[in-house]
Design an enzyme around this catalytic site. Structure first.
Site, PDB file in Angstrom:
ATOM      1  N   ARG A 135       6.074  -2.242  50.792  1.00 25.68           N
ATOM      2  CA  ARG A 135       5.358  -0.982  50.550  1.00 25.68           C
ATOM      3  C   ARG A 135       3.868  -1.295  50.481  1.00 25.68           C
ATOM      4  NH1 ARG A 135       7.525   3.208  46.367  1.00 25.68           N
ATOM      5  NH2 ARG A 135       6.383   2.018  44.804  1.00 25.68           N
ATOM      6  N   THR A 139      -1.827   2.740  49.297  1.00 26.26           N
ATOM      7  CA  THR A 139      -1.816   4.118  49.806  1.00 26.26           C
ATOM      8  C   THR A 139      -0.971   5.001  48.887  1.00 26.26           C
ATOM      9  OG1 THR A 139       0.136   3.764  51.184  1.00 26.26           O
ATOM     10  CG2 THR A 139      -2.010   3.323  52.205  1.00 26.26           C
ATOM     11  N   ASP A 236       9.024  -2.603  38.524  1.00 25.62           N
ATOM     12  CA  ASP A 236       9.082  -3.276  39.828  1.00 25.62           C
ATOM     13  C   ASP A 236      10.221  -4.300  39.815  1.00 25.62           C
ATOM     14  OD1 ASP A 236       6.746  -4.034  42.269  1.00 25.62           O
ATOM     15  OD2 ASP A 236       8.559  -5.220  41.982  1.00 25.62           O
ATOM     16  N   ASP A 239       9.396  -7.943  41.101  1.00 26.27           N
ATOM     17  CA  ASP A 239       8.564  -8.681  40.145  1.00 26.27           C
ATOM     18  C   ASP A 239       9.364  -9.112  38.915  1.00 26.27           C
ATOM     19  OD1 ASP A 239       6.306  -8.653  41.674  1.00 26.27           O
ATOM     20  OD2 ASP A 239       5.366  -6.946  40.644  1.00 26.27           O
TER      21      ASP A 239
HETATM   22  C1  PRP Z   1      10.265  -2.361  46.839  1.00 29.44           C
HETATM   23  C2  PRP Z   1      11.776  -2.341  46.858  1.00 29.44           C
HETATM   24  C3  PRP Z   1      12.070  -1.597  48.131  1.00 29.44           C
HETATM   25  C4  PRP Z   1      10.936  -0.602  48.238  1.00 29.44           C
HETATM   26  C5  PRP Z   1      11.390   0.760  47.841  1.00 29.44           C
HETATM   27  O1  PRP Z   1       9.800  -3.393  47.644  1.00 29.44           O
HETATM   28  O2  PRP Z   1      12.341  -3.610  46.829  1.00 29.44           O
HETATM   29  O3  PRP Z   1      12.076  -2.439  49.252  1.00 29.44           O
HETATM   30  O4  PRP Z   1       9.917  -1.076  47.336  1.00 29.44           O
HETATM   31  O5  PRP Z   1      10.377   1.685  47.968  1.00 29.44           O
HETATM   32  P1  PRP Z   1      10.344   2.825  49.064  1.00 29.44           P
HETATM   33  O6  PRP Z   1      11.696   3.483  49.051  1.00 29.44           O
HETATM   34  O7  PRP Z   1       9.270   3.764  48.579  1.00 29.44           O
HETATM   35  O8  PRP Z   1      10.022   2.244  50.386  1.00 29.44           O
HETATM   36  P2  PRP Z   1       8.283  -3.930  47.662  1.00 29.44           P
HETATM   37  O9  PRP Z   1       7.581  -3.454  48.874  1.00 29.44           O
HETATM   38  O10 PRP Z   1       7.635  -3.635  46.342  1.00 29.44           O
HETATM   39  O11 PRP Z   1       8.478  -5.479  47.850  1.00 29.44           O
HETATM   40  P3  PRP Z   1       9.348  -6.529  47.014  1.00 29.44           P
HETATM   41  O12 PRP Z   1      10.729  -6.383  47.526  1.00 29.44           O
HETATM   42  O13 PRP Z   1       8.738  -7.816  47.363  1.00 29.44           O
HETATM   43  O14 PRP Z   1       9.236  -6.216  45.555  1.00 29.44           O
HETATM   44  N1  URA Z   2      10.018  -0.532  44.003  1.00 31.52           N
HETATM   45  C1  URA Z   2      10.394  -0.904  42.754  1.00 31.52           C
HETATM   46  O1  URA Z   2      10.640  -2.090  42.499  1.00 31.52           O
HETATM   47  N2  URA Z   2      10.491   0.038  41.812  1.00 31.52           N
HETATM   48  C2  URA Z   2      10.247   1.350  42.057  1.00 31.52           C
HETATM   49  O2  URA Z   2      10.360   2.174  41.121  1.00 31.52           O
HETATM   50  C3  URA Z   2       9.864   1.725  43.351  1.00 31.52           C
HETATM   51  C4  URA Z   2       9.773   0.765  44.310  1.00 31.52           C
HETATM   52 MG    MG Z   3       8.202  -4.819  44.689  1.00 29.95          MG
END
Ligand code: PRP
Ligand code: URA
Ligand code: MG
Length: 245
Positions: A135, A139, A236, A239
């Site tokens: 993500r 933005t 998150d 994280d």
């Molecule tokens: C997070 C999560 C999903 C996404 C969901 O990933 O693991 O992949 O956000 O959000 P969305 O439905 O609005 O697209 P992130 O991009 O934070 O990366 P990560 O997996 O490294 O935490």
């Molecule tokens: N990614 C996360 O890890 N948590 C949220 O709530 C949305 C996206």
């Molecule tokens: Mg993430």
């Protein structure tokens, strides 16, 4: 300290909130036949520990892994295609769906890798694909960016493609992953998306773009906040799971 009256009022409010959430979930379930929300007591109690902001990294990972093992088994059960009958030790017949190994699991890296591990724990020899999507947190739309794709070349020949990502927020990442798998020749109705926490916005976004995909989720939360985080959610996931907060 809280008085007994305060405690009673608090628990009444919590029950009302839970009831409201059940109503939202059941209306989504009746609207979308391909939405499979898991309602087991075990999942619910593991969710309580996951959502507690006081849970340490070790605790979060411990409860997430337990929850994901249940979710992984349910997602794999959704990949079954063949009914079979076996003979039991008492000489009687027993019927059901045979576990299917002709499945490709596709992880949306990074958080998806934690759910991929749970799936491979249950079924170690499955083919694996990886899609790195992130993500864009700067933005407002949190529009996702695709960085890397590696899928088995004959991915369209598997009975089912199981895409895994613990969080379904706006649905941008999941839809991008589904699109990538479709472009590789997989039929939409053979795609199953498994996840730990979904929300109405993400579910609607997936089914609006891809009505024939199946979603298996361990929870449907209330909504997204203005930063596009799931509420009540858990923060998150990546994280907290990988200790990068
Ligand atoms: C997070 C999560 C999903 C996404 C969901 O990933 O693991 O992949 O956000 O959000 P969305 O439905 O609005 O697209 P992130 O991009 O934070 O990366 P990560 O997996 O490294 O935490
Ligand atoms: N990614 C996360 O890890 N948590 C949220 O709530 C949305 C996206
Ligand atoms: Mg993430």
């Amino acid at each position: 300290t809280t008085s007994p009256t305060e405690a009673l009022a608090k628990s009444k409010l919590a029950k009302q909130k839970e009831k409201r959430q059940r109503t939202i979930t059941s209306s989504l379930e009746s609207m979308y036949p391909n939405l499979d929300v898991l309602h087991m007591k075990s999942i619910k109690s593991l969710h309580v520990m996951l959502r507690d902001k006081r849970s340490s990294h070790a605790q979060f990972k411990h409860y997430a892994d337990r929850l994901m093992r249940i979710l992984a088994e349910e997602a794999l059960a959704a990949c079954a295609v063949e009914r079979c009958t076996v003979w039991t030790a008492t000489g009687a017949e027993y019927s059901g769906m045979r576990p299917n190994n002709n499945v490709c699991v596709v992880s949306i890296v990074r958080a998806g890798d934690s759910l991929l591990d749970a799936v491979l724990h249950c079924s170690p020899n499955l083919a694996v694909g990886k899609i790195l999507i992130q993500r864009n947190e700067t933005t407002v739309e949190k529009s996702p960016v695709l960085f890397y794709t590696k899928l088995p070349p004959r991915i369209a020949t598997y009975d089912r493609v199981l895409i895994v990502d613990p969080m379904l927020a706006t649905g941008g990442s999941a839809n991008m992953a589904i699109q990538t798998v479709l472009q590789a020749g997989v039929e939409e109705s053979n795609i199953i998306f498994a996840n730990v926490v979904a929300c109405p916005e993400g579910i609607r976004a997936i089914f609006a773009a891809h009505p024939n995909v199946t979603i298996v989720t361990a929870a449907v939360d209330q909504e997204l906040n203005e930063s596009k985080y799931i509420v009540p959610g858990l923060g998150d996931y990546g994280d907290r799971y990988y200790d990068t907060t």
